[in-house]
Design a protein around this motif. Structure first.
Motif, PDB file in Angstrom:
ATOM      1  N   GLY A   1      44.846 -55.402  10.117  1.00 10.90           N
ATOM      2  CA  GLY A   1      44.308 -56.488  11.289  1.00 10.90           C
ATOM      3  C   GLY A   1      43.975 -55.799  12.532  1.00 10.90           C
ATOM      4  N   PRO A   2      43.192 -56.625  13.221  1.00 11.64           N
ATOM      5  CA  PRO A   2      42.241 -56.265  14.399  1.00 11.64           C
ATOM      6  C   PRO A   2      43.003 -55.193  15.416  1.00 11.64           C
ATOM      7  CG  PRO A   2      42.711 -58.684  14.640  1.00 11.64           C
ATOM      8  CD  PRO A   2      43.063 -58.335  13.091  1.00 11.64           C
ATOM      9  N   ALA A   3      44.087 -55.530  15.604  1.00 11.09           N
ATOM     10  CA  ALA A   3      44.765 -54.786  16.783  1.00 11.09           C
ATOM     11  C   ALA A   3      44.964 -53.142  16.315  1.00 11.09           C
ATOM     12  CB  ALA A   3      46.324 -55.335  17.117  1.00 11.09           C
ATOM     13  N   ALA A   4      45.442 -53.093  14.939  1.00  9.29           N
ATOM     14  CA  ALA A   4      45.334 -51.851  14.558  1.00  9.29           C
ATOM     15  C   ALA A   4      44.133 -51.095  14.376  1.00  9.29           C
ATOM     16  CB  ALA A   4      45.886 -51.732  13.041  1.00  9.29           C
ATOM     17  N   ILE A   5      43.106 -51.693  14.070  1.00  9.99           N
ATOM     18  CA  ILE A   5      41.750 -51.296  13.980  1.00  9.99           C
ATOM     19  C   ILE A   5      41.037 -50.846  15.588  1.00  9.99           C
ATOM     20  CG2 ILE A   5      39.256 -51.567  13.370  1.00  9.99           C
ATOM     21  CD1 ILE A   5      40.354 -53.538  11.362  1.00  9.99           C
ATOM     22  N   VAL A   6      41.495 -51.603  16.564  1.00 14.88           N
ATOM     23  CA  VAL A   6      41.191 -51.498  17.979  1.00 14.88           C
ATOM     24  C   VAL A   6      41.685 -50.004  18.522  1.00 14.88           C
ATOM     25  CG1 VAL A   6      41.510 -51.940  20.374  1.00 14.88           C
ATOM     26  CG2 VAL A   6      40.606 -53.622  18.591  1.00 14.88           C
ATOM     27  N   GLN A   7      42.946 -49.966  18.083  1.00  9.66           N
ATOM     28  CA  GLN A   7      43.934 -48.733  18.262  1.00  9.66           C
ATOM     29  C   GLN A   7      43.189 -47.550  17.650  1.00  9.66           C
ATOM     30  OE1 GLN A   7      46.234 -48.138  20.639  1.00  9.66           O
ATOM     31  NE2 GLN A   7      46.030 -49.989  21.186  1.00  9.66           N
ATOM     32  N   ALA A   8      42.682 -47.550  16.266  1.00  7.67           N
ATOM     33  CA  ALA A   8      42.065 -46.606  15.434  1.00  7.67           C
ATOM     34  C   ALA A   8      40.990 -46.232  16.385  1.00  7.67           C
ATOM     35  CB  ALA A   8      41.890 -46.941  14.195  1.00  7.67           C
ATOM     36  N   HIS A   9      40.440 -47.103  16.619  1.00  7.44           N
ATOM     37  CA  HIS A   9      38.793 -46.970  17.118  1.00  7.44           C
ATOM     38  C   HIS A   9      38.903 -46.176  18.447  1.00  7.44           C
ATOM     39  CE1 HIS A   9      35.306 -47.568  19.925  1.00  7.44           C
ATOM     40  NE2 HIS A   9      34.687 -48.210  19.022  1.00  7.44           N
ATOM     41  N   ARG A  10      39.869 -46.349  19.189  1.00  4.57           N
ATOM     42  CA  ARG A  10      40.376 -45.781  20.702  1.00  4.57           C
ATOM     43  C   ARG A  10      40.250 -44.218  20.340  1.00  4.57           C
ATOM     44  NH1 ARG A  10      41.682 -42.240  22.851  1.00  4.57           N
ATOM     45  NH2 ARG A  10      42.608 -42.015  24.960  1.00  4.57           N
ATOM     46  N   PHE A  11      40.893 -44.019  19.181  1.00  2.38           N
ATOM     47  CA  PHE A  11      41.082 -42.437  18.837  1.00  2.38           C
ATOM     48  C   PHE A  11      39.998 -41.673  18.200  1.00  2.38           C
ATOM     49  CE2 PHE A  11      45.177 -43.608  20.311  1.00  2.38           C
ATOM     50  CZ  PHE A  11      45.652 -42.488  21.162  1.00  2.38           C
ATOM     51  N   ILE A  12      39.390 -42.477  17.075  1.00  8.72           N
ATOM     52  CA  ILE A  12      38.281 -42.034  16.193  1.00  8.72           C
ATOM     53  C   ILE A  12      36.849 -41.554  16.914  1.00  8.72           C
ATOM     54  CG2 ILE A  12      36.461 -42.830  14.503  1.00  8.72           C
ATOM     55  CD1 ILE A  12      38.778 -44.373  13.317  1.00  8.72           C
ATOM     56  N   PHE A  13      36.770 -42.121  18.120  1.00  7.83           N
ATOM     57  CA  PHE A  13      35.722 -42.073  19.065  1.00  7.83           C
ATOM     58  C   PHE A  13      35.763 -41.228  20.367  1.00  7.83           C
ATOM     59  CE2 PHE A  13      34.455 -45.572  16.241  1.00  7.83           C
ATOM     60  CZ  PHE A  13      33.026 -45.264  15.865  1.00  7.83           C
ATOM     61  N   ASP A  14      37.089 -40.704  20.351  1.00  9.48           N
ATOM     62  CA  ASP A  14      37.520 -39.500  21.329  1.00  9.48           C
ATOM     63  C   ASP A  14      37.257 -38.370  20.960  1.00  9.48           C
ATOM     64  OD1 ASP A  14      38.659 -38.122  23.201  1.00  9.48           O
ATOM     65  OD2 ASP A  14      40.366 -39.481  23.420  1.00  9.48           O
ATOM     66  N   SER A  15      36.002 -37.832  21.830  1.00  4.74           N
ATOM     67  CA  SER A  15      35.560 -36.257  21.675  1.00  4.74           C
ATOM     68  C   SER A  15      36.753 -35.293  21.601  1.00  4.74           C
ATOM     69  CB  SER A  15      34.646 -36.225  22.701  1.00  4.74           C
ATOM     70  OG  SER A  15      35.112 -36.164  23.971  1.00  4.74           O
ATOM     71  N   ARG A  16      37.896 -35.617  22.259  1.00  2.00           N
ATOM     72  CA  ARG A  16      38.890 -34.656  22.170  1.00  2.00           C
ATOM     73  C   ARG A  16      39.766 -34.619  20.930  1.00  2.00           C
ATOM     74  NH1 ARG A  16      41.270 -37.033  27.525  1.00  2.00           N
ATOM     75  NH2 ARG A  16      40.729 -38.681  26.219  1.00  2.00           N
ATOM     76  N   ASP A  17      39.529 -35.683  19.943  1.00  2.00           N
ATOM     77  CA  ASP A  17      40.520 -35.825  19.036  1.00  2.00           C
ATOM     78  C   ASP A  17      39.880 -35.392  17.500  1.00  2.00           C
ATOM     79  OD1 ASP A  17      42.770 -37.750  17.768  1.00  2.00           O
ATOM     80  OD2 ASP A  17      41.094 -37.809  16.388  1.00  2.00           O
ATOM     81  N   GLN A  18      40.523 -34.805  16.805  1.00  2.00           N
ATOM     82  CA  GLN A  18      40.224 -34.188  15.408  1.00  2.00           C
ATOM     83  C   GLN A  18      40.610 -34.868  14.289  1.00  2.00           C
ATOM     84  OE1 GLN A  18      41.332 -30.136  16.051  1.00  2.00           O
ATOM     85  NE2 GLN A  18      39.668 -29.688  17.066  1.00  2.00           N
TER      86      GLN A  18
END
Ligand code: SF4
Ligand code: F3S
Ligand code: FES
Length: 235
Positions: A168-185
């Motif tokens: 669903g879109p809400a889970a993808i939005v939440q994933a996006h928030r971390f996938i594109f975070d430069s501090r995240d691995q």
């Protein structure tokens, strides 16, 4: 002024058929639909069940189907509702099991949220101060940070109604928030989850989710960017 309300009611404990209850509410045009629900509960029918907490569009707990469309009851004004219909209808979110009246079981929704690992993953030693990030790096994912997990997007999506595997879109939005975070691995872990059946390629670009989001998040942009990263950017 007096306004007529029709509320969809159901009780999973008795399993009696769902029905509509009718109420006349004393309310002002500048009040919100949530004020009307409170009026009904506090003055007319204390058995009415619905979720609410902050009353200011922050907690995400009172997303409901109002006049046939997903909205936050605390952000939708009576004068807006009355422009659409003289009788205001309120129903529980679609696609989730109803527990009682306007309260749905959100467990499946939050299980999908947890499935995309919605937290910072970083295996390096913690720095003494904060993990620095430039304004440009933050801007890369800034538009998905206002999500309040209200589920208005996911429950407006016909693909989600038809395919219970779809994250669903809400889970993808939440994933996006971390996938594109430069501090995240943890980006590649999340992309692998989202590449599976039920992931980003299950979306059929119906766009109901964008219209439903009370935070104005460009959800289809988030879905597109996750797909692009998955297909063309392995960094
Ligand atoms: Fe609600 Fe918008 Fe977040 Fe979906 S993306 S859960 S509609 S705030
Ligand atoms: Fe559903 Fe939104 Fe995609 S409504 S199909 S998640 S564009
Ligand atoms: Fe918190 Fe409406 S009650 S968002």
């Amino acid at each position: 002024m007096q306004v007529q309300f029709k509320l969809k009611r159901f009780n999973s404990e008795t399993n009696a058929k769902a029905y509509w209850s009718d109420h006349t509410v004393e309310i002002e045009p500048t009040d919100r639909v949530l004020d009307a629900l409170n009026f009904i509960k506090w003055n007319l029918d204390p058995t009415l069940a619905y979720r609410r907490s902050c009353a200011h569009g922050i907690c995400g707990s009172d997303a409901l189907v109002i006049n046939g469309r997903n909205r936050l009851a605390c952000k939708f004004l009576m004068k807006q509702a009355l422009k659409e219909s003289k009788v205001i209808t309120v129903e529980p979110l679609r696609g989730f099991p109803v527990l009682k009246d306007l309260v749905v079981d959100m467990e499946g929704f939050f299980a999908k949220y947890r499935a995309v690992k919605p937290y910072l993953i970083n295996h390096e030693r913690e720095p003494e101060k904060e993990r620095a990030q430039s304004a440009e790096q933050h801007a890369r994912f800034d538009f998905t940070t206002p999500c309040i997990l209200c589920a208005a997007c996911t429950t407006s999506c016909p693909t989600f109604w038809a395919d219970k595997e779809y994250l669903g879109p809400a889970a993808i939005v939440q994933a996006h928030r971390f996938i594109f975070d430069s501090r995240d691995q943890g980006g590649q872990e999340r992309l692998a989850i989202l590449a599976d059946s039920g992931g980003v390629f299950t979306c059929r670009s119906i766009f109901n989710c964008v219209e439903a989001c009370p935070r104005g998040i460009d959800i289809t942009r988030a879905i597109y960017e996750v797909r692009q990263k998955m297909l063309f950017d392995k960094t």
